[in-house]
Scaffold this motif. Structure first.
Motif, PDB file in Angstrom:
ATOM      1  N   LEU A  54     -68.029 -47.977  20.064  1.00  0.00           N
ATOM      2  CA  LEU A  54     -66.961 -48.365  20.387  1.00  0.00           C
ATOM      3  C   LEU A  54     -67.715 -49.101  21.442  1.00  0.00           C
ATOM      4  N   ARG A  55     -68.878 -48.637  21.823  1.00  0.00           N
ATOM      5  CA  ARG A  55     -69.415 -49.248  23.236  1.00  0.00           C
ATOM      6  C   ARG A  55     -70.684 -49.880  22.865  1.00  0.00           C
ATOM      7  N   GLN A  56     -71.259 -49.113  21.040  1.00  0.00           N
ATOM      8  CA  GLN A  56     -72.503 -50.681  20.796  1.00  0.00           C
ATOM      9  C   GLN A  56     -71.800 -51.574  20.003  1.00  0.00           C
ATOM     10  N   HIS A  57     -70.549 -51.233  19.850  1.00  0.00           N
ATOM     11  CA  HIS A  57     -69.642 -52.528  19.430  1.00  0.00           C
ATOM     12  C   HIS A  57     -69.112 -54.111  21.242  1.00  0.00           C
ATOM     13  N   ASP A  58     -69.179 -53.198  22.306  1.00  0.00           N
ATOM     14  CA  ASP A  58     -68.895 -53.830  23.305  1.00  0.00           C
ATOM     15  C   ASP A  58     -67.455 -54.119  23.388  1.00  0.00           C
ATOM     16  N   ASP A  96     -60.413 -59.415  23.183  1.00  0.00           N
ATOM     17  CA  ASP A  96     -60.705 -60.412  22.848  1.00  0.00           C
ATOM     18  C   ASP A  96     -61.309 -60.807  21.074  1.00  0.00           C
ATOM     19  N   ARG A  97     -61.396 -60.045  20.738  1.00  0.00           N
ATOM     20  CA  ARG A  97     -61.733 -60.219  19.278  1.00  0.00           C
ATOM     21  C   ARG A  97     -61.162 -58.834  18.197  1.00  0.00           C
ATOM     22  N   LEU A  98     -61.452 -59.180  17.552  1.00  0.00           N
ATOM     23  CA  LEU A  98     -60.733 -58.361  15.811  1.00  0.00           C
ATOM     24  C   LEU A  98     -62.264 -57.139  16.653  1.00  0.00           C
ATOM     25  N   VAL A  99     -61.419 -55.949  15.987  1.00  0.00           N
ATOM     26  CA  VAL A  99     -62.665 -54.574  16.070  1.00  0.00           C
ATOM     27  C   VAL A  99     -63.132 -53.942  14.449  1.00  0.00           C
TER      28      VAL A  99
END
Length: 265
Positions: A138-142, A197-200
């Motif tokens: 999850l951290r790698q995907h901000d 603020d965006r789609l996971v």
């Protein structure tokens, strides 16, 4: 047994067992047999060898009438694994040897491994990340604000479903009024997705509710405030009675239950 002698007898399967225990916490002989695609007898022999080598501990819970042995890695086993990973240039996972068993492991990971074993070529748990590695993903995907109990990739019918899974812990706090218990703790379960603020980047968010009443409360909340991602729910009771790839998942906003691979359709 000397360390050099032990290392000569360290098969790839024993390395896998030691690594699994260091990253997933305690496990039974049957759990290890599933993960290693080995017979229960083979897993038992390997675990006994690791135990006699001082690399794993084992215990039986006093209240367990089945007298099941539960194994966990020792400090010595963790150090052996750490040195091997370092020597091979591979990263050492965070909190290696210090993790407790994940709820998602027992409810979803191990059953999906068994489903894959029973149906070779038809379906497969292609990837699974336990809690710590899921946080890193999850951290790698901000998306560091999000917390999940696991990440997986399920393949079936020529389709692929990437998912994050959350396990409902039940009412939060020691003192909860009886009328508040069905909804206690549910508000924070998916709060991070509402702040995002965006789609996971997954096909679905899976939520395993403690019971049917809490699942209905969660579904009602999702109808009032839908997430950007598809959310599918089930209950622990359903997963105890059925395999998790079966028709046990309810997609928010839809009627009836569907199979796991159909969740993201």
């Amino acid at each position: 047994m000397g360390e050099r002698g032990a290392m000569r007898r360290f098969s790839s399967r024993r390395w896998r067992i030691l690594s699994y225990l260091a990253q997933h916490g305690s496990a039974s002989t049957m759990d290890v047999a599933l993960v290693c695609a080995a017979s229960r007898l083979t897993a038992h022999r390997d675990l006994v060898w690791l135990h006699e080598s001082g690399l794993v501990n084992r215990e039986r819970l006093p209240e367990d009438r089945t007298h099941t042995w539960w194994y966990e890695v020792t400090a010595e086993g963790t150090e052996v694994l750490r040195r091997a990973l370092t020597a091979s240039g591979r990263p050492v996972p965070l909190r290696l040897g210090q993790r407790s068993s994940g709820r998602a492991d027992a409810l979803l990971f191990l059953p999906l491994v068994e489903v894959s074993r029973r149906n070779p070529g038809l379906c497969e748990l292609f990837q699974w990340l336990p809690t710590m590695e899921t946080s890193s993903w999850l951290r790698q995907h901000d998306l560091a604000r999000l917390r999940a109990d696991g990440y997986g990739v399920w393949l079936q019918d020529g389709r692929c479903l990437r998912f994050l899974v959350h396990v409902d812990r039940g009412p939060i706090g020691d003192v909860v009024a009886e009328h508040e218990r069905p909804a206690s703790g549910l508000g924070g379960l998916l709060a991070g997705y509402r702040r995002a603020d965006r789609l996971v980047p997954v096909g679905a968010i899976l939520v395993i509710a403690q019971d049917a009443e809490r699942e209905e409360r969660l579904r009602a909340d999702l109808l009032r405030g839908p997430l950007r991602n598809v959310v599918a729910t089930t209950t622990r009771q359903l997963l105890y009675r059925h395999w998790p790839d079966e028709q046990v998942w309810q997609v928010s906003g839809k009627i009836g239950r569907c199979r796991l691979i159909e969740v993201g359709s």
